[in-house]
Design an enzyme around this catalytic site. Structure first.
Site, PDB file in Angstrom:
ATOM      1  N   TYR A 176       5.373  15.396  19.953  1.00 36.80           N
ATOM      2  CA  TYR A 176       5.989  14.299  19.194  1.00 36.80           C
ATOM      3  C   TYR A 176       7.217  13.732  19.916  1.00 36.80           C
ATOM      4  CZ  TYR A 176       3.261  16.189  15.211  1.00 36.80           C
ATOM      5  OH  TYR A 176       2.269  16.655  14.389  1.00 36.80           O
ATOM      6  N   LYS A 217       4.940  23.064  17.878  1.00 44.90           N
ATOM      7  CA  LYS A 217       3.559  23.316  18.320  1.00 44.90           C
ATOM      8  C   LYS A 217       3.433  23.258  19.840  1.00 44.90           C
ATOM      9  CE  LYS A 217       2.148  20.735  14.181  1.00 44.90           C
ATOM     10  NZ  LYS A 217       3.016  19.546  14.103  1.00 44.90           N
ATOM     11  N   ASP A 241       8.323  19.866  10.089  1.00 45.77           N
ATOM     12  CA  ASP A 241       7.181  20.046  10.995  1.00 45.77           C
ATOM     13  C   ASP A 241       7.291  19.089  12.180  1.00 45.77           C
ATOM     14  OD1 ASP A 241       4.208  21.103  11.253  1.00 45.77           O
ATOM     15  OD2 ASP A 241       4.177  18.969  11.722  1.00 45.77           O
ATOM     16  N   SER A 286       7.592  10.289   5.884  1.00 48.23           N
ATOM     17  CA  SER A 286       8.090   8.948   5.576  1.00 48.23           C
ATOM     18  C   SER A 286       9.410   8.771   6.294  1.00 48.23           C
ATOM     19  CB  SER A 286       8.284   8.764   4.067  1.00 48.23           C
ATOM     20  OG  SER A 286       8.871   7.503   3.844  1.00 48.23           O
ATOM     21  N   HIS A 297      -1.507  23.458  18.874  1.00 46.58           N
ATOM     22  CA  HIS A 297      -1.684  22.148  18.254  1.00 46.58           C
ATOM     23  C   HIS A 297      -3.167  21.763  18.075  1.00 46.58           C
ATOM     24  CE1 HIS A 297       0.743  18.159  17.871  1.00 46.58           C
ATOM     25  NE2 HIS A 297      -0.267  18.149  17.033  1.00 46.58           N
TER      26      HIS A 297
HETATM   27  P1  NAD Z   1       0.842  11.043   5.868  1.00 53.15           P
HETATM   28  O1  NAD Z   1      -0.424  11.228   5.133  1.00 53.15           O
HETATM   29  O2  NAD Z   1       2.003  11.929   5.596  1.00 53.15           O
HETATM   30  O3  NAD Z   1       1.241   9.516   5.676  1.00 53.15           O
HETATM   31  C1  NAD Z   1       2.452   9.013   6.136  1.00 53.15           C
HETATM   32  C2  NAD Z   1       2.490   7.501   5.890  1.00 53.15           C
HETATM   33  O4  NAD Z   1       2.182   7.232   4.528  1.00 53.15           O
HETATM   34  C3  NAD Z   1       3.879   6.950   6.121  1.00 53.15           C
HETATM   35  O5  NAD Z   1       4.038   6.579   7.472  1.00 53.15           O
HETATM   36  C4  NAD Z   1       3.911   5.759   5.179  1.00 53.15           C
HETATM   37  O6  NAD Z   1       3.293   4.649   5.784  1.00 53.15           O
HETATM   38  C5  NAD Z   1       3.054   6.217   4.036  1.00 53.15           C
HETATM   39  N1  NAD Z   1       3.824   6.809   2.905  1.00 53.15           N
HETATM   40  C6  NAD Z   1       4.578   7.941   2.912  1.00 53.15           C
HETATM   41  N2  NAD Z   1       5.085   8.192   1.708  1.00 53.15           N
HETATM   42  C7  NAD Z   1       4.643   7.192   0.906  1.00 53.15           C
HETATM   43  C8  NAD Z   1       4.830   6.895  -0.479  1.00 53.15           C
HETATM   44  N3  NAD Z   1       5.555   7.690  -1.261  1.00 53.15           N
HETATM   45  N4  NAD Z   1       4.215   5.792  -0.971  1.00 53.15           N
HETATM   46  C9  NAD Z   1       3.461   5.001  -0.185  1.00 53.15           C
HETATM   47  N5  NAD Z   1       3.242   5.233   1.117  1.00 53.15           N
HETATM   48  C10 NAD Z   1       3.821   6.321   1.657  1.00 53.15           C
HETATM   49  O7  NAD Z   1       0.442  11.052   7.431  1.00 53.15           O
HETATM   50  P2  NAD Z   1       0.924  11.697   8.784  1.00 53.15           P
HETATM   51  O8  NAD Z   1       2.259  11.258   9.200  1.00 53.15           O
HETATM   52  O9  NAD Z   1      -0.215  11.474   9.721  1.00 53.15           O
HETATM   53  O10 NAD Z   1       0.950  13.258   8.490  1.00 53.15           O
HETATM   54  C11 NAD Z   1       2.088  13.943   8.040  1.00 53.15           C
HETATM   55  C12 NAD Z   1       2.576  14.930   9.058  1.00 53.15           C
HETATM   56  O11 NAD Z   1       1.538  15.832   9.415  1.00 53.15           O
HETATM   57  C13 NAD Z   1       2.982  14.326  10.408  1.00 53.15           C
HETATM   58  O12 NAD Z   1       4.231  13.691  10.356  1.00 53.15           O
HETATM   59  C14 NAD Z   1       2.954  15.540  11.285  1.00 53.15           C
HETATM   60  O13 NAD Z   1       4.116  16.334  11.074  1.00 53.15           O
HETATM   61  C15 NAD Z   1       1.719  16.257  10.757  1.00 53.15           C
HETATM   62  N6  NAD Z   1       0.506  15.934  11.545  1.00 53.15           N
HETATM   63  C16 NAD Z   1      -0.044  16.930  12.278  1.00 53.15           C
HETATM   64  C17 NAD Z   1      -1.159  16.691  13.046  1.00 53.15           C
HETATM   65  C18 NAD Z   1      -1.761  17.796  13.836  1.00 53.15           C
HETATM   66  O14 NAD Z   1      -2.618  17.534  14.681  1.00 53.15           O
HETATM   67  N7  NAD Z   1      -1.362  19.015  13.634  1.00 53.15           N
HETATM   68  C19 NAD Z   1      -1.744  15.409  13.080  1.00 53.15           C
HETATM   69  C20 NAD Z   1      -1.178  14.400  12.301  1.00 53.15           C
HETATM   70  C21 NAD Z   1      -0.062  14.677  11.533  1.00 53.15           C
END
Ligand code: NAD
Length: 275
Positions: free
Chosen positions: A49, A74, A44, A229, A105
């Site tokens: 980004y 997006k 994704d 991650s 988006h």
């Molecule tokens: P997420 O909930 O996936 O959290 C990611 C963070 O959690 C990492 O940076 C790390 O600090 C921690 N983490 C990851 N794996 C872990 C583990 N196993 N144990 C402990 N900590 C851990 O948050 P995100 O990045 O905001 O969301 C995921 C994806 O969603 C984004 O990368 C993006 O692709 C998408 N996204 C989309 C929108 C949108 O507006 N459409 C907005 C935000 C994110």
């Protein structure tokens, strides 16, 4: 790996994907390579980004047949009036002939251009250059307008969703309209959520980590989800969620974690950042 059927021409989406928000392009190339080696087949990204090039390089170098991969990008807020051109730019940055899913988006209701953007996505879909089209951060109100006024029902709505912010009404609306729910920030961005005592209890019970418990909850709810991650061990950990099952009580315990003010990200009703 579980896959779910989208409402367009039998296209299937791997339920667990890999998100790359806030990952610079060169690093995205490395982490997407690691994710693909781990077994993820769904990536994704977004034009906003700034890492479509890196994602595309990793996808093209992976040696995995293109049809086995699911790539989402997006359309950003400042491109609603020029969806087809913006899509061409994304494809060229990715170095791909098509994407599997193209999303608007954010709706940016204050600009009121999202219907125009959707018409653009419908054209791209009809040209076969996006196998499926959908939206992100749409509310019941903005989705209803698209459903009522456009030709194609969005296949997915990608929204903030995690145990502290469960979006029950919107999920029910999706289900009633054949729209899949895709969870962004599924781990609550790794902040307070993963330290919640209720998750520690479940992690102990199943011999899993809190992150794996939360991801398994998403899978069993029927969400598509895209944890992020950049740490190889966590990329692997987040993928190992298909070898155990949460029972009804476990699901209810996570269901009870919902909070009134659990939102972490921007409110789609008002978010209008133009980059
Ligand atoms: P997420 O909930 O996936 O959290 C990611 C963070 O959690 C990492 O940076 C790390 O600090 C921690 N983490 C990851 N794996 C872990 C583990 N196993 N144990 C402990 N900590 C851990 O948050 P995100 O990045 O905001 O969301 C995921 C994806 O969603 C984004 O990368 C993006 O692709 C998408 N996204 C989309 C929108 C949108 O507006 N459409 C907005 C935000 C994110």
């Amino acid at each position: 790996m579980n896959s779910l059927l989208l409402n367009s021409d039998g296209v299937q989406v791997p339920q667990l994907g890999f998100g790359v928000w806030q990952v610079p392009s060169d690093e995205a190339e490395q982490v997407v390579t690691a994710a693909l080696e781990t077994g993820y087949r769904h990536i994704d990204t977004a034009s906003a980004y700034g890492n479509e090039e890196g994602v595309g390089r990793a996808v093209r170098a992976s040696g995995i047949p293109r049809e086995k991969l699911f790539v989402t990008t997006k359309l950003f807020n400042n491109d609603h009036e020029r969806a087809e051109e913006a899509f061409d730019e994304s494809l060229s940055r990715l170095g791909l002939d098509y994407v599997d899913l193209y999303l608007i988006h954010w709706p940016v209701p204050s600009r009121n251009k999202y219907l125009q953007a959707w018409r653009g996505l419908e054209k791209i879909y009809r040209q076969g250059r996006a196998k499926a089209i959908g939206v992100s951060n749409f509310t019941i109100e903005t989705l209803t307008r698209v459903i009522d006024e456009a030709d194609i029902v969005p296949s997915i709505n990608q929204i903030e969703l995690h145990p502290y912010f469960q979006q029950r009404a919107l999920r029910e609306f999706h289900e009633a309209n054949g729209i899949l729910t895709e969870a962004w920030s599924p781990l609550g961005q790794g902040k307070g959520l993963l330290g919640d005592p209720a998750l520690a209890v479940l992690a102990e019970k199943h011999g899993k980590t809190p992150a794996q418990i939360v991801l398994r909850w998403h899978i069993q709810l029927g969400n598509v989800t895209i944890p992020k991650s950049v740490t190889p061990a966590r990329i692997k950990e987040n993928f190992e969620v298909f070898d155990f099952v949460l029972d009804t009580e476990d699901m209810a315990a996570i269901g009870a974690l919902t909070k009134q003010d659990g939102r972490i990200g921007p409110d789609p009703e008002t978010f209008s950042w133009m980059g």
